[in-house]
Motif scaffolding. Structure first.
Motif, PDB file in Angstrom:
ATOM      1  N   ALA A 277      -0.692   7.364   6.755  1.00 60.70           N
ATOM      2  CA  ALA A 277       0.021   6.300   6.053  1.00 60.70           C
ATOM      3  C   ALA A 277       0.821   5.470   7.036  1.00 60.70           C
ATOM      4  CB  ALA A 277       0.937   6.901   4.990  1.00 60.70           C
ATOM      5  N   ARG A 278       1.510   6.125   7.944  1.00 68.25           N
ATOM      6  CA  ARG A 278       2.313   5.414   8.949  1.00 68.25           C
ATOM      7  C   ARG A 278       1.426   4.533   9.830  1.00 68.25           C
ATOM      8  NH1 ARG A 278       6.405   5.621   6.203  1.00 68.25           N
ATOM      9  NH2 ARG A 278       7.784   7.426   6.273  1.00 68.25           N
ATOM     10  N   ARG A 279       0.304   5.059  10.264  1.00 63.76           N
ATOM     11  CA  ARG A 279      -0.599   4.280  11.122  1.00 63.76           C
ATOM     12  C   ARG A 279      -1.143   3.055  10.391  1.00 63.76           C
ATOM     13  NH1 ARG A 279      -2.961   9.631  12.421  1.00 63.76           N
ATOM     14  NH2 ARG A 279      -1.943  10.379  14.329  1.00 63.76           N
ATOM     15  N   ALA A 280      -1.282   3.181   9.080  1.00 67.26           N
ATOM     16  CA  ALA A 280      -1.797   2.066   8.285  1.00 67.26           C
ATOM     17  C   ALA A 280      -0.691   1.126   7.829  1.00 67.26           C
ATOM     18  CB  ALA A 280      -2.557   2.601   7.074  1.00 67.26           C
ATOM     19  N   GLY A 281       0.556   1.437   8.160  1.00 74.74           N
ATOM     20  CA  GLY A 281       1.670   0.603   7.743  1.00 74.74           C
ATOM     21  C   GLY A 281       1.979   0.717   6.264  1.00 74.74           C
ATOM     22  N   ALA A 282       1.661   1.874   5.664  1.00 74.80           N
ATOM     23  CA  ALA A 282       1.839   2.073   4.230  1.00 74.80           C
ATOM     24  C   ALA A 282       3.088   2.907   3.935  1.00 74.80           C
ATOM     25  CB  ALA A 282       0.616   2.777   3.650  1.00 74.80           C
ATOM     26  N   ILE A 283       3.543   2.829   2.696  1.00 76.83           N
ATOM     27  CA  ILE A 283       4.607   3.700   2.203  1.00 76.83           C
ATOM     28  C   ILE A 283       4.014   5.092   2.019  1.00 76.83           C
ATOM     29  CG2 ILE A 283       6.159   4.156   0.252  1.00 76.83           C
ATOM     30  CD1 ILE A 283       6.147   1.079  -0.201  1.00 76.83           C
ATOM     31  N   ALA A 284       4.733   6.124   2.465  1.00 77.28           N
ATOM     32  CA  ALA A 284       4.221   7.493   2.419  1.00 77.28           C
ATOM     33  C   ALA A 284       4.996   8.329   1.409  1.00 77.28           C
ATOM     34  CB  ALA A 284       4.314   8.136   3.798  1.00 77.28           C
ATOM     35  N   ILE A 285       4.267   8.899   0.465  1.00 81.05           N
ATOM     36  CA  ILE A 285       4.855   9.803  -0.526  1.00 81.05           C
ATOM     37  C   ILE A 285       4.220  11.176  -0.350  1.00 81.05           C
ATOM     38  CG2 ILE A 285       5.081  10.327  -2.987  1.00 81.05           C
ATOM     39  CD1 ILE A 285       5.170   7.338  -3.520  1.00 81.05           C
ATOM     40  N   GLY A 286       5.043  12.180  -0.123  1.00 83.25           N
ATOM     41  CA  GLY A 286       4.552  13.539   0.054  1.00 83.25           C
ATOM     42  C   GLY A 286       4.740  14.363  -1.200  1.00 83.25           C
TER      43      GLY A 286
ATOM     44  N   VAL B 274       0.853  -1.190   0.000  1.00 80.19           N
ATOM     45  CA  VAL B 274       0.000   0.000   0.000  1.00 80.19           C
ATOM     46  C   VAL B 274       0.889   1.240   0.000  1.00 80.19           C
ATOM     47  CG1 VAL B 274      -1.821   1.275   1.181  1.00 80.19           C
ATOM     48  CG2 VAL B 274      -1.796  -1.228   1.278  1.00 80.19           C
ATOM     49  N   ILE B 275       0.569   2.159  -0.880  1.00 76.97           N
ATOM     50  CA  ILE B 275       1.270   3.438  -0.982  1.00 76.97           C
ATOM     51  C   ILE B 275       0.252   4.548  -0.786  1.00 76.97           C
ATOM     52  CG2 ILE B 275       2.643   4.957  -2.471  1.00 76.97           C
ATOM     53  CD1 ILE B 275       3.458   2.418  -4.028  1.00 76.97           C
ATOM     54  N   CYS B 276       0.579   5.536   0.024  1.00 71.21           N
ATOM     55  CA  CYS B 276      -0.297   6.684   0.235  1.00 71.21           C
ATOM     56  C   CYS B 276       0.404   7.942  -0.258  1.00 71.21           C
ATOM     57  CB  CYS B 276      -0.648   6.845   1.714  1.00 71.21           C
ATOM     58  SG  CYS B 276      -1.621   5.479   2.380  1.00 71.21           S
ATOM     59  N   VAL B 277      -0.328   8.761  -1.004  1.00 67.87           N
ATOM     60  CA  VAL B 277       0.219   9.986  -1.583  1.00 67.87           C
ATOM     61  C   VAL B 277      -0.610  11.162  -1.096  1.00 67.87           C
ATOM     62  CG1 VAL B 277       0.873  11.164  -3.716  1.00 67.87           C
ATOM     63  CG2 VAL B 277       0.837   8.649  -3.647  1.00 67.87           C
ATOM     64  N   GLY B 278       0.050  12.162  -0.489  1.00 70.71           N
ATOM     65  CA  GLY B 278      -0.681  13.318   0.019  1.00 70.71           C
ATOM     66  C   GLY B 278       0.197  14.524   0.213  1.00 70.71           C
ATOM     67  N   ASP B 279      -0.446  15.667   0.527  1.00 71.52           N
ATOM     68  CA  ASP B 279       0.285  16.932   0.610  1.00 71.52           C
ATOM     69  C   ASP B 279       0.355  17.524   2.015  1.00 71.52           C
ATOM     70  OD1 ASP B 279      -2.529  17.589   0.550  1.00 71.52           O
ATOM     71  OD2 ASP B 279      -1.944  19.659   0.153  1.00 71.52           O
ATOM     72  N   ARG B 280      -0.200  16.836   3.014  1.00 70.74           N
ATOM     73  CA  ARG B 280      -0.165  17.370   4.376  1.00 70.74           C
ATOM     74  C   ARG B 280       0.423  16.338   5.330  1.00 70.74           C
ATOM     75  NH1 ARG B 280      -2.784  22.273   4.780  1.00 70.74           N
ATOM     76  NH2 ARG B 280      -1.138  22.478   6.349  1.00 70.74           N
ATOM     77  N   CYS B 281       0.907  16.828   6.462  1.00 72.77           N
ATOM     78  CA  CYS B 281       1.526  15.926   7.435  1.00 72.77           C
ATOM     79  C   CYS B 281       0.541  14.881   7.928  1.00 72.77           C
ATOM     80  CB  CYS B 281       2.109  16.720   8.601  1.00 72.77           C
ATOM     81  SG  CYS B 281       0.899  17.650   9.566  1.00 72.77           S
TER      82      CYS B 281
ATOM     83  N   ALA C   5       7.981  11.743   5.231  1.00 69.34           N
ATOM     84  CA  ALA C   5       7.598  10.878   4.118  1.00 69.34           C
ATOM     85  C   ALA C   5       8.781  10.045   3.638  1.00 69.34           C
ATOM     86  CB  ALA C   5       7.047  11.716   2.972  1.00 69.34           C
ATOM     87  N   ASP C   6       8.497   8.928   2.996  1.00 73.39           N
ATOM     88  CA  ASP C   6       9.543   8.100   2.402  1.00 73.39           C
ATOM     89  C   ASP C   6      10.136   8.760   1.164  1.00 73.39           C
ATOM     90  OD1 ASP C   6       9.430   5.616   4.079  1.00 73.39           O
ATOM     91  OD2 ASP C   6       7.357   5.633   3.375  1.00 73.39           O
ATOM     92  N   SER C   7       9.294   9.520   0.434  1.00 71.03           N
ATOM     93  CA  SER C   7       9.745  10.241  -0.755  1.00 71.03           C
ATOM     94  C   SER C   7       9.011  11.565  -0.823  1.00 71.03           C
ATOM     95  CB  SER C   7       9.459   9.451  -2.039  1.00 71.03           C
ATOM     96  OG  SER C   7      10.088   8.202  -2.032  1.00 71.03           O
ATOM     97  N   LEU C   8       9.673  12.577  -1.372  1.00 67.97           N
ATOM     98  CA  LEU C   8       9.041  13.866  -1.638  1.00 67.97           C
ATOM     99  C   LEU C   8       9.060  14.103  -3.135  1.00 67.97           C
ATOM    100  CD1 LEU C   8      10.436  16.242   1.160  1.00 67.97           C
ATOM    101  CD2 LEU C   8       8.214  15.095   1.053  1.00 67.97           C
ATOM    102  N   CYS C   9       7.938  14.600  -3.658  1.00 69.10           N
ATOM    103  CA  CYS C   9       7.802  14.796  -5.108  1.00 69.10           C
ATOM    104  C   CYS C   9       7.324  16.211  -5.385  1.00 69.10           C
ATOM    105  CB  CYS C   9       6.810  13.799  -5.684  1.00 69.10           C
ATOM    106  SG  CYS C   9       7.280  12.065  -5.430  1.00 69.10           S
ATOM    107  N   ALA C  10       7.940  16.848  -6.379  1.00 63.28           N
ATOM    108  CA  ALA C  10       7.609  18.222  -6.740  1.00 63.28           C
ATOM    109  C   ALA C  10       6.649  18.306  -7.915  1.00 63.28           C
ATOM    110  CB  ALA C  10       8.887  19.002  -7.051  1.00 63.28           C
TER     111      ALA C  10
END
Length: 250
Positions: free
Chosen positions: A206-215, A193-200, A229-234
């Protein structure tokens, strides 16, 4: 975005809990069809909506301004409206002094105003449609928003996301984003599971769900806010590449 409504949690399977029945059943069929097409245990990518898919800063500002004007609070500034983009509706109502007697009015006005504005000033970040189209070949895609179900539906329809988004949910009182992610993971037997979002809060859920976090740093949140986040994307293109790397495909 924080325009969520306090609706009771619908009964039924966790995949479609919180949807209107017709749309919910369509979501279930699509999700399981995609699961079979991808593999027995697919990956799941869960996207926040506002600030991640939808470039909704101006929409949110205008919505809050209209709603509070109609409720008799006068004019609020753009800065005040921006401050409500993140906290949940309970906190917004607490700050504005909206009690239980006026909460149904607030919920109804926010819902109606958001949906109306999607049709006039709603827009996606450039490249988002292409990113979703590319990732839909590799994972089940979902949208999970703090906005209302009607607002989420309106965005999916207006932006033409139906072919790519298999699951979606607006706010359901008593169900956190982390809990919703875990429900979908169980229902799909997702291998990753990967979660993608723009806020903390997206990273925290994502962390609570045990997912990979992409900001994503092109929304409301800054790189500092998203430091966990595990990765930051612009850009959406960077999101696509980060997701494929996390899936082991790029």
């Amino acid at each position: 975005m924080s325009r969520e409504q306090t609706r009771p949690c619908a009964q039924g399977t966790g995949v479609w809990q919180g949807h209107a029945p017709a749309r919910a059943e369509a979501d279930v069929r699509r999700a399981f069809s995609m699961r079979e097409a991808l593999c027995e245990r697919p990956a799941l990518i869960v996207f926040d909506l506002d600030g991640t898919i939808a470039d909704s800063r101006e929409l949110a500002r205008e919505s809050y301004k209209r709603v509070f004007r109609k409720m008799g609070y006068g004019e609020i500034t753009s800065e005040q409206a921006d401050a409500f983009n993140g906290p949940d509706a309970d906190e917004v109502c607490r700050v504005m002094g909206i009690g239980a007697d006026r909460r149904p009015l607030y919920d109804a006005l926010i819902d109606r105003t958001d949906v109306e504005l999607v049709g006039t000033i709603g827009k996606m970040f450039p490249g988002t449609g292409e990113m979703l189209a590319a990732l839909a070949d590799h994972a089940v895609l979902a949208i999970l928003t703090n906005g209302s179900h009607a607002y989420c539906d309106a965005c999916i329809d207006a932006f033409g996301l139906g072919p790519y988004i298999a699951l979606h949910s607006g706010f359901v009182s008593g169900v956190t984003k982390a809990e919703r992610i875990a429900m979908w993971e169980r229902e799909l037997s997702a291998r990753r599971v990967i979660c993608v979002g723009d806020r903390c809060t997206d990273i925290e859920n994502a962390r609570r769900a045990g997912a990979i976090a992409i900001g994503v740093t092109y929304g409301m949140g800054t790189a500092e806010e998203l430091a966990g986040a595990d990765s930051l994307c612009a850009t959406p293109q960077e999101v696509e590449r980060a997701c494929l790397r996390a899936l082991g495909g790029g």
